[in-house]
Scaffold this motif. Structure first.
Motif: not given
Length: 345
Positions: A222-228, A231-232, A234-237, A270-279
């Motif tokens: 994965i590639v992750n978003r910054e703390a705060g 998206a981050r 949501l990922m952690d939860e 660089e990654a297979d998946v990341a979390l974000g908005t559809e837009k």
């Protein structure tokens, strides 16, 4: 002395907007630009003046400053100025990603300005409209993520914050965080829009990534978003709910600072998946979007400010058909209920 000239694309990258938005700003006369042959160039100092005051109509804006009293000029806020990331000292990853940041200086430069915090481009449009409205006031933007934006509001650094923070225990957005992060502060929470949140994967989803449980697989990076950021959170939860340790997720500490960066990282392999908005998935080639859930993007005001003219003008803009149609035309946003008060102390 040699001037630093920017292209339209460079200006758009700094403002975090599309280049067509910059062309529109130039056409309206909000942003100064020069034509060199067939090329348009923008002086860096003119771009910084636009960011500082909202438009070229500086004298009109300055004439409306008094209507922003209680906003950026309040105690603890005076003396904060905006700087480009290249001009500031190194910061930790949980505060990186802001296109512009507030730094403490002995200056009254921010007095009379209303500062709106959040990362979505719809806030850039909103700030521009507020700056140009006859009953508005000069507006600046802070690009902190949801959690850090609420903290900045508690610290008196911003006037209006936005959030899309999912609370797993209650399966709700924003209100549980707002009540805990702004103790002793009476607030008004206003709905802005709804967006789809999900996975960015390679076209065709070659690794068949469907759920958060798939992020534990050894063949998934994965590639992750910054703390705060929302998206981050949501990922952690979601990892917590699925009993997945962060150490079990390959790439968890590979951090990027925007939805577009996340989508681009997947597109480049660089990654297979990341979390974000559809837009934002629609703006990057070679990406598919795997829906996970709908999120609520909401705006937070201090109750003591809410009845003041610039804040009521901002609310009127949110509720206007013209602004809602402009946001809806961008695609990927559900504007039903925009401007509705969700909560007030």
């Amino acid at each position: 002395m040699r001037e630093n000239l920017l292209t339209v694309v460079e200006a758009a990258e700094i403002l975090k907007v599309k280049k067509n938005t910059v062309y529109d700003m130039i056409k309206r006369g909000d942003l100064k630009a020069s034509k060199l042959g067939k090329q348009i160039r923008i002086r860096q100092e003119d771009l910084e003046a636009y960011i500082r005051y909202g438009s070229r109509k500086r004298q009109e804006a300055n004439g409306r400053k008094d209507r922003c009293s209680g906003g950026a000029a309040s105690p603890g806020r005076a003396g904060q100025v905006w700087q480009r990331p290249s001009e500031r000292p190194a910061v930790s990853s949980d505060s990186a990603g802001s296109a512009w940041t507030l730094q403490e200086e002995k200056s009254e430069q921010s007095a009379g300005l209303l500062i709106i915090c959040g990362q979505d481009v719809v806030l850039d449009i909103l700030a521009d409209r507020l700056s140009r409205h006859p009953e508005g006031c000069p507006a600046l933007r802070s690009y902190k993520g949801s959690y850090n934006g609420l903290y900045a509001m508690y610290q008196g650094q911003v006037d209006v914050a936005t959030a899309h923070l999912w609370h797993g225990a209650t399966d709700s957005y924003n209100l549980p965080y707002i009540s805990s992060m702004l103790p002793g502060t009476d607030v008004v929470v206003v709905h802005m829009l709804r967006r789809n949140e999900g996975f960015y994967v390679k076209k065709g989803n070659p690794k068949n990534i469907r759920t958060f449980a798939d992020l534990k697989r050894e063949d998934v990076q994965i590639v992750n978003r910054e703390a705060g950021s929302g998206a981050r959170v949501l990922m952690d939860e979601k990892l917590r709910q699925n009993h997945i340790l962060t150490a079990e997720v390959r790439g968890y500490h590979h951090i990027v600072n925007s939805h577009l960066e996340a989508a681009a990282a997947v597109s480049r392999g660089e990654a297979d998946v990341a979390l974000g908005t559809e837009k934002h998935s629609q703006q990057v080639a070679g990406i598919d979007f795997i829906f996970q859930q709908e999120e609520s993007y909401d705006m937070v005001f201090r109750k003591e400010d809410f009845e003041k003219m610039p804040y009521q003008t901002l609310l009127a803009i949110l509720r206007s058909q013209e602004y809602q149609e402009e946001v809806e035309a961008l695609g990927g946003y559900d504007v039903s209920g925009m401007g509705k008060i969700l909560y007030t102390d």
